[in-house]
Motif scaffolding. Structure first.
Motif, PDB file in Angstrom:
ATOM      1  N   LEU A 159      59.523   9.061 117.184  1.00  0.00           N
ATOM      2  CA  LEU A 159      58.681  10.185 116.765  1.00  0.00           C
ATOM      3  C   LEU A 159      58.841  10.471 115.280  1.00  0.00           C
ATOM      4  O   LEU A 159      57.891  10.878 114.614  1.00  0.00           O
ATOM      5  N   THR A 160      60.049  10.280 114.795  1.00  0.00           N
ATOM      6  CA  THR A 160      60.329  10.587 113.394  1.00  0.00           C
ATOM      7  C   THR A 160      59.469   9.697 112.486  1.00  0.00           C
ATOM      8  O   THR A 160      58.970  10.154 111.453  1.00  0.00           O
ATOM      9  N   VAL A 161      59.270   8.469 112.895  1.00  0.00           N
ATOM     10  CA  VAL A 161      58.411   7.552 112.127  1.00  0.00           C
ATOM     11  C   VAL A 161      56.945   7.952 112.298  1.00  0.00           C
ATOM     12  O   VAL A 161      56.190   8.077 111.323  1.00  0.00           O
ATOM     13  N   LYS A 220      53.960   9.254 109.521  1.00  0.00           N
ATOM     14  CA  LYS A 220      52.712   8.493 109.287  1.00  0.00           C
ATOM     15  C   LYS A 220      51.496   9.393 109.465  1.00  0.00           C
ATOM     16  O   LYS A 220      50.586   9.380 108.653  1.00  0.00           O
ATOM     17  N   VAL A 221      51.506  10.177 110.537  1.00  0.00           N
ATOM     18  CA  VAL A 221      50.367  11.053 110.806  1.00  0.00           C
ATOM     19  C   VAL A 221      50.304  12.162 109.739  1.00  0.00           C
ATOM     20  O   VAL A 221      49.221  12.515 109.269  1.00  0.00           O
ATOM     21  N   ALA A 222      51.461  12.655 109.336  1.00  0.00           N
ATOM     22  CA  ALA A 222      51.498  13.695 108.286  1.00  0.00           C
ATOM     23  C   ALA A 222      50.899  13.147 106.999  1.00  0.00           C
ATOM     24  O   ALA A 222      50.108  13.829 106.330  1.00  0.00           O
ATOM     25  N   CYS A 248      60.994  15.901 113.256  1.00  0.00           N
ATOM     26  CA  CYS A 248      59.940  15.097 113.875  1.00  0.00           C
ATOM     27  C   CYS A 248      59.127  15.936 114.838  1.00  0.00           C
ATOM     28  O   CYS A 248      59.457  17.087 115.117  1.00  0.00           O
ATOM     29  N   GLY A 249      58.053  15.346 115.311  1.00  0.00           N
ATOM     30  CA  GLY A 249      57.281  15.937 116.404  1.00  0.00           C
ATOM     31  C   GLY A 249      56.229  16.918 115.970  1.00  0.00           C
ATOM     32  O   GLY A 249      55.057  16.570 115.849  1.00  0.00           O
ATOM     33  N   LEU A 250      56.639  18.153 115.728  1.00  0.00           N
ATOM     34  CA  LEU A 250      55.667  19.194 115.404  1.00  0.00           C
ATOM     35  C   LEU A 250      55.375  19.252 113.918  1.00  0.00           C
ATOM     36  O   LEU A 250      56.285  19.218 113.090  1.00  0.00           O
ATOM     37  N   LEU A 251      54.074  19.340 113.591  1.00  0.00           N
ATOM     38  CA  LEU A 251      53.677  19.699 112.242  1.00  0.00           C
ATOM     39  C   LEU A 251      52.415  20.528 112.363  1.00  0.00           C
ATOM     40  O   LEU A 251      51.734  20.480 113.386  1.00  0.00           O
ATOM     41  N   SER A 252      52.116  21.322 111.349  1.00  0.00           N
ATOM     42  CA  SER A 252      50.908  22.125 111.375  1.00  0.00           C
ATOM     43  C   SER A 252      50.047  21.751 110.184  1.00  0.00           C
ATOM     44  O   SER A 252      50.547  21.235 109.187  1.00  0.00           O
ATOM     45  N   PHE A 253      48.743  21.971 110.301  1.00  0.00           N
ATOM     46  CA  PHE A 253      47.859  21.724 109.162  1.00  0.00           C
ATOM     47  C   PHE A 253      46.712  22.728 109.151  1.00  0.00           C
ATOM     48  O   PHE A 253      46.367  23.304 110.178  1.00  0.00           O
ATOM     49  N   TYR A 254      46.178  22.948 107.953  1.00  0.00           N
ATOM     50  CA  TYR A 254      45.100  23.910 107.769  1.00  0.00           C
ATOM     51  C   TYR A 254      43.815  23.143 107.521  1.00  0.00           C
ATOM     52  O   TYR A 254      43.729  22.372 106.553  1.00  0.00           O
ATOM     53  N   LEU A 255      42.833  23.353 108.409  1.00  0.00           N
ATOM     54  CA  LEU A 255      41.545  22.685 108.237  1.00  0.00           C
ATOM     55  C   LEU A 255      40.717  23.427 107.205  1.00  0.00           C
ATOM     56  O   LEU A 255      40.792  24.646 107.093  1.00  0.00           O
ATOM     57  N   PRO A 286      51.098   5.242 116.234  1.00  0.00           N
ATOM     58  CA  PRO A 286      50.570   6.161 115.213  1.00  0.00           C
ATOM     59  C   PRO A 286      49.113   5.853 114.832  1.00  0.00           C
ATOM     60  O   PRO A 286      48.312   6.780 114.627  1.00  0.00           O
ATOM     61  N   GLU A 287      48.758   4.575 114.793  1.00  0.00           N
ATOM     62  CA  GLU A 287      47.385   4.200 114.410  1.00  0.00           C
ATOM     63  C   GLU A 287      46.374   4.707 115.435  1.00  0.00           C
ATOM     64  O   GLU A 287      45.239   5.052 115.094  1.00  0.00           O
ATOM     65  N   TYR A 288      46.785   4.722 116.680  1.00  0.00           N
ATOM     66  CA  TYR A 288      45.940   5.208 117.775  1.00  0.00           C
ATOM     67  C   TYR A 288      45.636   6.689 117.581  1.00  0.00           C
ATOM     68  O   TYR A 288      44.506   7.146 117.764  1.00  0.00           O
ATOM     69  N   LEU A 289      46.664   7.442 117.171  1.00  0.00           N
ATOM     70  CA  LEU A 289      46.497   8.883 116.937  1.00  0.00           C
ATOM     71  C   LEU A 289      45.631   9.130 115.704  1.00  0.00           C
ATOM     72  O   LEU A 289      44.757   9.998 115.706  1.00  0.00           O
ATOM     73  N   ILE A 290      45.878   8.348 114.665  1.00  0.00           N
ATOM     74  CA  ILE A 290      45.108   8.523 113.420  1.00  0.00           C
ATOM     75  C   ILE A 290      43.627   8.212 113.678  1.00  0.00           C
ATOM     76  O   ILE A 290      42.750   8.935 113.210  1.00  0.00           O
ATOM     77  N   ARG A 291      43.355   7.172 114.467  1.00  0.00           N
ATOM     78  CA  ARG A 291      41.949   6.855 114.805  1.00  0.00           C
ATOM     79  C   ARG A 291      41.306   7.998 115.570  1.00  0.00           C
ATOM     80  O   ARG A 291      40.134   8.318 115.355  1.00  0.00           O
ATOM     81  N   ASP A 292      42.067   8.629 116.459  1.00  0.00           N
ATOM     82  CA  ASP A 292      41.516   9.748 117.234  1.00  0.00           C
ATOM     83  C   ASP A 292      41.187  10.922 116.306  1.00  0.00           C
ATOM     84  O   ASP A 292      40.108  11.517 116.394  1.00  0.00           O
ATOM     85  N   LEU A 293      42.103  11.233 115.407  1.00  0.00           N
ATOM     86  CA  LEU A 293      41.854  12.317 114.452  1.00  0.00           C
ATOM     87  C   LEU A 293      40.651  11.975 113.575  1.00  0.00           C
ATOM     88  O   LEU A 293      39.777  12.806 113.333  1.00  0.00           O
ATOM     89  N   GLN A 294      40.602  10.730 113.137  1.00  0.00           N
ATOM     90  CA  GLN A 294      39.539  10.270 112.245  1.00  0.00           C
ATOM     91  C   GLN A 294      38.158  10.473 112.878  1.00  0.00           C
ATOM     92  O   GLN A 294      37.249  11.021 112.249  1.00  0.00           O
ATOM     93  N   GLN A 295      38.001  10.051 114.137  1.00  0.00           N
ATOM     94  CA  GLN A 295      36.684  10.179 114.774  1.00  0.00           C
ATOM     95  C   GLN A 295      36.313  11.654 114.967  1.00  0.00           C
ATOM     96  O   GLN A 295      35.155  12.015 114.853  1.00  0.00           O
ATOM     97  N   ALA A 296      37.302  12.502 115.209  1.00  0.00           N
ATOM     98  CA  ALA A 296      37.008  13.938 115.374  1.00  0.00           C
ATOM     99  C   ALA A 296      36.613  14.565 114.035  1.00  0.00           C
ATOM    100  O   ALA A 296      35.707  15.372 113.965  1.00  0.00           O
ATOM    101  N   PHE A 297      37.279  14.135 112.948  1.00  0.00           N
ATOM    102  CA  PHE A 297      36.892  14.619 111.610  1.00  0.00           C
ATOM    103  C   PHE A 297      35.454  14.197 111.297  1.00  0.00           C
ATOM    104  O   PHE A 297      34.650  14.995 110.823  1.00  0.00           O
TER     105      PHE A 297
END
Ligand SMILES: *Cc1c(COP(=O)(O)O)cnc(C)c1O
Length: 387
Positions: free
Chosen positions: A261-263, A267-269, A303-310, A372-383
């Motif tokens: 998770l730490t890695v 990457k997602v951050a 690791c694990g939790l992070l927050s972001f402002y859209l 991580p790439e799977y998660l980034i692709r999911d975020l990307q398509q939602a953006f």
């Protein structure tokens, strides 16, 4: 003590159960005795042996030994939830007329106890910004009995200087309790800084598979006995043997899961930080974090939790972004295998939502064990589709 030893061997007496590698679930409510004297001893001190599984149980004891060692504590109690662990730790250390100093915005059910339950018994709470030690000094009253910490906080990751707070509390004879759920003892060991009672939810990283609920307290033997004798036994809030067994099972892979998770979280951050629709991110070990230096000094890692402002102009946009994620699920909790999103605006109506208030546009992301790439692709398509 080596973490590998603690997790794989400590507390496990395998000759007692046919050399099985996995411990048995001692699924019994009661334990027989052979003599009246034994019974009398157990009635006098239920913490001294096995009488009834609302108190001690051998499967639970394996877990207790491991968790105490991970925290570097003398002793440990395991509860049927993190919330009940918090409840027991606080209740055991306040009486009518006492005062509590708590960091602002602690975990929901800690705050509920301070705001709703304890005032009925004449216990009051002052909330402070725990990022500055002076705020603790100013808030302490002659009747302050307990300081409640959560470092980092699980939404905005605000930290407290644990060594400084512990020193101040000791000099005033005040008991300190910390919610260490974000770091777990693998990434932060508050006992070493002088904190009295360390709480963590076992539901998150220890369980690790989103299939059980539990909570942990670590501290001195005397403090754990005091809590066992009153709050734990009386409210019947100890963990059940099967759930304890699941948590032992979870512990086996906890360091490996957290390492992964730490890695992934970094990457997602990094991806979110560079995305034009993201105003900023909050992660305690990101250089932009206001208490970055303290986080580095006090925590081994994060690791694990992070927050972001859209950058969103309406609540509807955030709703569509969250609902548009295909793999990252919308749910409370964290620490399991699955990635999760939680928007702050879920507690606001369209009318209450104000895009000018940064916090309204905050989302909390938990990165799970997916690629991580799977998660980034999911975020990307939602953006792309929704923002
Ligand atoms: C989940 C959580 C708790 C409570 O634990 P439960 O096991 O859900 O009762 C306490 N503190 C934090 C920071 C949490 O995330």
């Amino acid at each position: 003590m080596d973490i590998s030893y603690i997790i794989n061997e400590l507390g496990e007496d395998r000759q007692l159960y046919f050399n099985a590698v996995a411990p048995p679930i001692i699924q019994t409510s009661n334990f027989r005795v052979e003599t009246v004297d034994e019974l009398r001893d157990l009635f006098a001190d239920e913490y001294s042996g096995y009488l009834y599984s609302r108190g001690l149980n051998p499967t639970v004891d394996i877990l207790r030994k491991k968790l105490a060692a991970l925290d570097g504590a003398e002793d440990c109690l395991v509860f049927n939830s993190g919330a009940s662990a918090i409840f027991a730790a606080v209740l055991a250390n306040v009486k009518s007329g006492d005062h509590i100093v708590s960091v602002e915005k602690p975990y929901t059910w800690a705050q509920r106890m301070f705001d709703v339950i304890l005032p009925r018994f004449g216990v009051t709470t002052t909330y402070i910004d725990g990022t500055r030690i002076e705020n603790f000094e100013r808030a302490i009253l002659p009747n302050t009995a307990l300081i409640y910490l959560e470092s980092p906080n699980s939404w905005d990751y605000k930290l407290q200087d644990l060594r400084a707070v512990a020193e101040l509390a000791r000099s005033e004879n005040i008991v300190t309790v910390i919610d260490n759920s974000y770091c777990t003892p693998l990434y932060q060991r508050p006992i070493g800084y002088g904190i009295d009672i360390v709480m963590q939810t076992a539901t998150k990283y220890i369980g690790g598979h989103s299939d059980t609920v539990g909570g942990v307290l670590c501290g001195t033997g005397a403090m754990m006995k005091k809590i066992f004798d009153s709050e734990l036994l009386n409210a019947g809030i100890g963990i059940q043997p099967f759930n304890a067994w699941l948590l032992i099972r979870g512990l086996r892979t906890m360091p490996a899961r957290m390492e992964r998770l730490t890695v992934t979280t970094r990457k997602v951050a990094g991806y979110l930080k560079s995305h034009p629709q993201v105003e900023s991110i909050l992660f305690p070990l990101d250089e932009s974090f206001p208490q970055y230096e303290l986080a580095r000094a006090q925590m081994k890692d994060a690791c694990g939790l992070l927050s972001f402002y859209l950058r969103a102009g309406s609540r509807d946009q955030i709703v569509r972004f969250c609902e548009g994620l295909k793999h990252i699920m919308m749910a409370v909790s964290w620490g399991g295998h699955e990635s999760l999103i939680l928007p702050k605006c879920a507690s606001l109506t369209e009318v209450e939502f104000d895009p000018g208030i940064k916090e309204h546009r905050m989302l909390r992301l938990y990165t799970g064990l997916e690629e991580p790439e799977y998660l980034i692709r999911d975020l990307q398509q939602a953006f792309e589709k929704f923002l």
